[in-house]
Write a protein that holds these residues in place. Structure first.
Motif, mmCIF file in Angstrom:
data_model
loop_
_atom_site.group_PDB
_atom_site.id
_atom_site.type_symbol
_atom_site.label_atom_id
_atom_site.label_comp_id
_atom_site.label_asym_id
_atom_site.label_seq_id
_atom_site.Cartn_x
_atom_site.Cartn_y
_atom_site.Cartn_z
ATOM 1 N N LEU A 121 36.270 64.617 94.977
ATOM 2 C CA LEU A 121 35.991 65.184 93.660
ATOM 3 C C LEU A 121 36.002 64.104 92.583
ATOM 4 C CD1 LEU A 121 37.983 68.491 93.895
ATOM 5 C CD2 LEU A 121 35.545 68.124 94.112
ATOM 6 N N ILE A 124 32.830 62.271 92.829
ATOM 7 C CA ILE A 124 31.730 63.043 92.240
ATOM 8 C C ILE A 124 31.761 62.960 90.730
ATOM 9 C CG2 ILE A 124 30.995 65.401 91.795
ATOM 10 C CD1 ILE A 124 31.364 65.969 94.665
ATOM 11 N N THR A 127 30.545 59.590 89.735
ATOM 12 C CA THR A 127 29.084 59.491 89.837
ATOM 13 C C THR A 127 28.437 60.239 88.683
ATOM 14 O OG1 THR A 127 29.533 59.884 92.146
ATOM 15 C CG2 THR A 127 27.249 59.580 91.536
ATOM 16 N N ASN A 128 28.971 61.418 88.425
ATOM 17 C CA ASN A 128 28.386 62.221 87.352
ATOM 18 C C ASN A 128 28.451 61.471 86.030
ATOM 19 O OD1 ASN A 128 27.819 64.217 89.062
ATOM 20 N ND2 ASN A 128 29.532 65.518 88.505
ATOM 21 N N ILE A 131 25.968 58.675 86.125
ATOM 22 C CA ILE A 131 24.568 59.089 86.033
ATOM 23 C C ILE A 131 24.287 59.635 84.643
ATOM 24 C CG2 ILE A 131 24.585 61.501 86.781
ATOM 25 C CD1 ILE A 131 22.308 59.139 88.403
ATOM 26 N N ARG A 132 25.295 60.288 84.068
ATOM 27 C CA ARG A 132 25.095 60.800 82.708
ATOM 28 C C ARG A 132 24.859 59.645 81.745
ATOM 29 N NH1 ARG A 132 29.093 65.680 83.411
ATOM 30 N NH2 ARG A 132 27.571 67.343 83.402
ATOM 31 N N LEU A 135 21.472 58.049 82.414
ATOM 32 C CA LEU A 135 20.362 58.864 81.922
ATOM 33 C C LEU A 135 20.298 58.838 80.402
ATOM 34 C CD1 LEU A 135 20.308 61.961 84.241
ATOM 35 C CD2 LEU A 135 18.821 60.009 84.212
ATOM 36 N N LYS B 261 15.461 64.052 81.669
ATOM 37 C CA LYS B 261 15.752 63.667 80.288
ATOM 38 C C LYS B 261 14.466 63.509 79.495
ATOM 39 C CE LYS B 261 20.160 63.096 79.598
ATOM 40 N NZ LYS B 261 20.832 63.626 78.433
ATOM 41 N N VAL B 290 24.077 66.011 95.248
ATOM 42 C CA VAL B 290 25.347 65.907 94.532
ATOM 43 C C VAL B 290 25.784 64.452 94.482
ATOM 44 C CG1 VAL B 290 27.784 66.454 94.687
ATOM 45 C CG2 VAL B 290 26.105 68.230 95.026
ATOM 46 N N ASN B 291 25.649 63.750 95.618
ATOM 47 C CA ASN B 291 26.082 62.353 95.647
ATOM 48 C C ASN B 291 25.260 61.490 94.710
ATOM 49 O OD1 ASN B 291 27.919 63.098 97.489
ATOM 50 N ND2 ASN B 291 26.874 62.237 99.252
ATOM 51 N N GLY B 293 24.343 62.380 91.928
ATOM 52 C CA GLY B 293 24.639 62.776 90.553
ATOM 53 C C GLY B 293 23.641 63.765 90.000
ATOM 54 N N ALA B 296 25.041 66.849 87.847
ATOM 55 C CA ALA B 296 25.380 66.556 86.452
ATOM 56 C C ALA B 296 24.117 66.486 85.600
ATOM 57 C CB ALA B 296 26.137 65.244 86.371
ATOM 58 N N ASP B 300 23.162 68.838 82.457
ATOM 59 C CA ASP B 300 22.798 68.308 81.135
ATOM 60 C C ASP B 300 21.443 68.838 80.695
ATOM 61 O OD1 ASP B 300 25.077 67.012 81.127
ATOM 62 O OD2 ASP B 300 24.275 64.974 81.116
ATOM 63 N N ILE B 333 33.281 70.747 89.081
ATOM 64 C CA ILE B 333 33.734 69.452 88.549
ATOM 65 C C ILE B 333 32.725 68.903 87.554
ATOM 66 C CG2 ILE B 333 33.967 67.039 89.236
ATOM 67 C CD1 ILE B 333 36.403 68.348 89.899
#
Lengths: 405, 508
Positions: A121, A124, A127-128, A131-132, A135, B261, B290-291, B293, B296, B300, B333
């Protein structure tokens, strides 16, 4: 005979007696018979009953033993099963214990590993996050690019507009419309001041001929030069002049006719020289060998074979594949003794200074003083840069390096 | 009569024809003129002009026809019935590029209306000539024929099979590689139209090597091209696991996430559709997303747009969460639940709400942990109100009910459950009381809180049929408390107490 007679004489008596006796017996016969039957029946009954009693007794014995046997057998069986069940229960219990432990271990390790899950978790969410951010950055970059392009476009449009309306520029005497005397000048005014007006293409501008390098390039060219055309359209609606003049169109055509040089003019003056040079170059390029070709039948026969210097040794050279290289022993390369280089006055000494604190290694050179010492203070900073900064001295070691003067 | 005078007649005639055709073509651009033109019998007049000696007139006539046919299907049908198509097809192969373009435009305009009209075009044998046109030098001709092919293939599987059988796919793939953006766009859209019908058709497109080229263009600057490329990829990926894996193997992740985006709304929508189509197949593919990303990024994206653009993203979250509890946890998450709750309350359209409800149900149904994550975002009351509302569509009601049920059956977070005791209908109340009956025996603090917050009182007021599941749950709850408390909170207890006062004989 007398006996016979006596006997015969007794015959009637006997008869009588026989009769008599029979008669008396007959009187008792039935009674006796009945009594006999009774006696017999009693006796026989006794005997049979005794026999049955006997049989029953035997039967009981047999049954007793048989039943005992069966019972024992059954009991043994039961004990066996009970034992087995007990054993199995025990084993099962133990198996469950083992399985419980093992399954728990396995599940915790491979399926529901808490730490792994946590790690997963966390990964993850990392990574999120990444990546956020990426981006966001990407979008921002795109936005910036877009904005920049828009700005540039706008700028260009404005400039174009300014160039187009360049005639609205104010002069010293007359203010332009963007430069009101009662207000601050409009930004457009400055814009106009900055740019240059669109220039009318002049004739001088037009007759700017390219020099013709070569006849071939001129011919091969299929661009606008090969089809002469006038870029300027002749003025429309010009009135016919009075007098014996030629037609205006004709005159203009002649006037604006593009330059069509003759072949001689178009050719460069040193074309002959160039051509020769070219020819020479080509010859040089194409030549393979300076020597003239000789027929091999007679030429190579009387020539002696001269071996190469390297191969003509009298010791047999070792073929390359078997060549043994010199053995290397790195341990012998450097002695662990201190180098005792003779130090003389004026000798240059290199000092290697390695600082364990800052992982720095610096080499300095200095000259020996008269008493075989060198003055470390002669060097501006004998220590590493960081040591100088922190005034740190103790953890440094200085190694003398022999150096060539 | 001199020769000049004779020729002048012809010249005038030609001029008149040219003018007529041009005017008709001009008039046909305005929708309000179409009716008049149709009543004036424009079709029968244009048809001979298609065979005119002057190429310009032919082209303009074709253009006018195309514009007319583009307008509605009646006129398109008139074109078909007027036997114009064979002429067009014949000259499509023969004429110059301008005429080819115009003829392909007519075919496109006719074919776009209905499968029957498209079938009529196929029956004329137009496909072969259109495919030949795809090999033309002129990009404009290629574009027009690719467009026509795409419109024909769009209707159904048989028509696209016909297009594929004509050998259009390899040429379309070549068209994607051309430098012209417009041609790329149209070719990508045609490929998308072909591959959307069946796995076999999609497989043909994949076999022609389209995926690699399409995947390369994801980073293109042109938004409309990106739309078509993403749509084509998603149409390919939607059919089967193998195809989806092929698409993934073209290394579209994480490049495709940048499209989420994008400024353009439809690029966003198509990108989320693509991700959804990939994610829905297997847990492994979802895990891959998921891996990378992707979750997320999708979340967004959902946050940054409105309405139908959100829908594929919402569904993608649902699909990912449905696969396994770890994936659902990943969605939680990534802060997906609050976003879905916002969608649920913000959106006005029922089908988007239904999708959001479904996704929430998929997230919350795994473990108490998941259910809790959903419950703390206050999504349950919204779901309940959607379920109870008269305005919601039937689908939304069913979806929200299922979601509530799924979440409630795992939920052990009592503060979120408590409001349900008061305003839930009996079929949901059953599950709520059931959860209380499971949790309360093991949690002393919760027992206390349950009494003080008035939950126990409410439970006593529930009318349950004896012997039902609900009654059993209520009994389970009552067994957790001393009898006095239960009796104290039973309705009508005060009356019984008063009655006892009445009937009590004073001892004095």
């Amino acid at each position: 005979m007398a006996t016979l007679v006596s006997l015969q004489s007794r015959l009637p008596l006997i008869d009588c007696q026989y009769y008599y006796r029979n008669r008396t017996v007959d009187g008792y016969r039935k009674k006796e018979y009945k009594a006999a039957v009774k006696i017999q029946s009693w006796f026989r009954g006794c005997r049979v009953r005794a026999y049955i009693r006997y049989l029953n007794k035997m039967m009981t014995v047999i049954q007793k033993w048989w039943r005992g046997y069966l019972g024992r057998k059954h009991y043994r069986q039961m004990v066996k099963t009970a034992y087995l069940t007990m054993k199995m229960n025990f084993y099962n219990e133990m198996a469950v214990r083992i399985q419980k432990r093992w399954r728990g271990f396995k599940i915790r390790k491979y399926c529901f590993n808490y730490y792994y899950l946590k790690e997963y978790l966390r990964a993850i969410s990392d990574t999120n996050q990444a990546i956020r951010e990426a981006l966001e950055e990407f979008a921002e970059m795109r936005g910036r690019e877009k904005k920049k392009a828009d700005l540039e476009k706008e700028e260009k449009r404005k400039q174009n507009q300014a160039r187009k309306t360049h005639y609205l520029l104010s002069t010293k005497q007359i203010p332009g419309i963007y430069n009101s005397p009662f207000r601050d000048p409009d930004p457009m005014e400055f814009e106009i001041r900055k740019v240059r007006a669109f220039q009318m293409p002049s004739a001088a501008h037009q007759i700017q001929q390219t020099d013709y390098e070569d006849l071939s390039t001129w011919l091969a060219c299929t661009s606008k030069r090969s089809f002469p055309r006038s870029d300027i359209l002749p003025p429309i609606n010009r009135k016919q002049c009075q007098g014996p003049f030629r037609d205006i169109a004709e005159v203009l055509q002649q006037r604006y006719k593009p330059l069509q040089p003759t072949l001689r003019v178009a050719t460069s003056i040193n074309s002959e020289k160039d051509a020769r040079e070219e020819l020479r170059r080509e010859e040089w390029n194409n030549r393979v060998h300076d020597n003239v070709f000789l027929p091999f039948s007679s030429f190579s026969k009387n020539e002696k074979y001269v071996p190469m210097v390297q191969t003509s040794t009298k010791y047999n050279g070792i073929s390359y594949a078997q060549k043994q290289f010199q053995e290397e022993e790195p341990t012998k390369w450097m002695s662990n003794k201190n180098c005792d280089t003779e130090l003389h006055m004026g000798n240059r000494v290199d000092i290697q200074h390695s600082c364990t604190q800052h992982q720095q290694r610096t080499t300095y050179c200095l000259f020996l003083t008269s008493d075989n010492h060198f003055d470390i203070s002669l060097v501006e900073s004998p220590l590493c840069y960081y040591c100088c900064l922190c005034g740190h001295l103790q953890d440094t070691n200085v190694v003398l390096l022999p150096s060539i003067l | 009569m001199s020769q000049r005078q004779v020729l002048q007649v012809f010249e005038q005639y030609q001029k008149a024809r040219t003018q007529f055709v041009q005017m008709v073509a001009e008039l046909a651009t305005r929708p309000q003129n179409i009716e008049t033109l149709q009543n004036a019998g424009v079709m029968s007049l244009l048809r001979p002009l298609l065979l005119d000696v002057v190429p310009t007139i032919q082209q303009t006539a074709a253009l006018a026809l195309g514009r007319l046919a583009n307008y509605n299907d009646d006129l398109a049908e008139a074109v078909v019935k007027g036997d114009i198509l064979p002429q067009l097809v014949y000259s499509l192969a023969e004429q110059n590029r301008f005429y080819k373009k115009a003829a392909a435009f007519v075919l496109r305009a006719v074919g776009k209306h209905s499968p029957q009209l498209a079938q009529a075009i196929v029956d004329c044998g137009a496909l072969d000539t259109l495919v030949v046109c795809l090999e033309d030098f002129d990009p404009g001709v290629k574009e027009a024929s690719a467009w026509a092919l795409g419109y024909i293939a769009r209707h159904n599987g048989e028509l696209s099979q016909a297009v594929v059988d004509a050998g259009a796919v390899p040429l379309l793939v070549l068209c994607i590689q051309e430098p012209e953006i417009a041609l790329k766009r149209i070719a990508a859209s045609a490929l998308s139209d072909i591959s959307k019908h069946s796995p076999e058709l999609a497989q043909t497109v994949v076999d022609a090597g389209a995926i690699a080229h399409l995947a390369q263009m994801i980073l293109n600057l042109d938004a409309k091209l990106k739309r078509q490329v993403l749509s084509a990829l998603s149409q390919i990926a939607k059919h089967s696991v193998d195809l989806a894996e092929m698409v993934v193997e073209a290394e579209i992740f994480p490049v495709v996430l940048t499209c989420l985006k994008d400024k353009d709304e439809y690029v966003k929508k198509n990108a989320s559709t693509l991700i959804r189509e990939i994610a829905k197949h297997t847990p492994e593919l979802s895990q891959l997303i998921v891996n990378a990303g992707g979750v997320a990024a999708v979340i967004d994206c959902i946050g940054s747009c409105k309405g139908n653009i959100r829908l594929p993203g919402i569904m993608m979250l649902g699909y990912v969460a449905a696969h396994s509890e770890n994936l659902a946890m990943a969605v939680i998450i990534s802060k997906g639940v609050p976003q879905l709750a916002i969608c649920l309350s913000e959106e006005s359209e029922d089908h988007i709400k239904a999708a959001a409800a479904w996704a929430l149900g998929q997230i919350g149904r795994h473990t108490p942990e998941h259910a809790r994550a959903v419950a703390v975002t206050n999504a349950l009351p919204i779901l309940l109100s959607l379920y109870m509302s008269q305005d919601s569509s039937e689908d939304l009601q069913i979806k929200s009910k299922k979601a509530i049920k799924n979440i409630l059956q795992k939920c052990t977070y009592l503060p979120a459950l408590e409001p349900f005791l008061y305003d839930a209908p009996p079929n949901i109340l059953k599950h709520v009381v059931g959860q209380f009956s499971k949790v309360l025996p093991h949690d002393s603090k919760a027992r206390r809180l349950f009494v003080t917050s008035g939950g126990l009182k409410k439970v006593q007021e529930i009318k349950a049929e004896p012997g039902s599941l609900l009654q059993e749950y209520i009994n389970n709850i009552n067994n957790c408390y001393p009898e006095e408390i239960v009796r104290y909170y039973s309705p009508g207890y005060s009356e019984t107490l008063l009655q006892r006062v009445d009937s009590y004989q004073p001892l004095v």
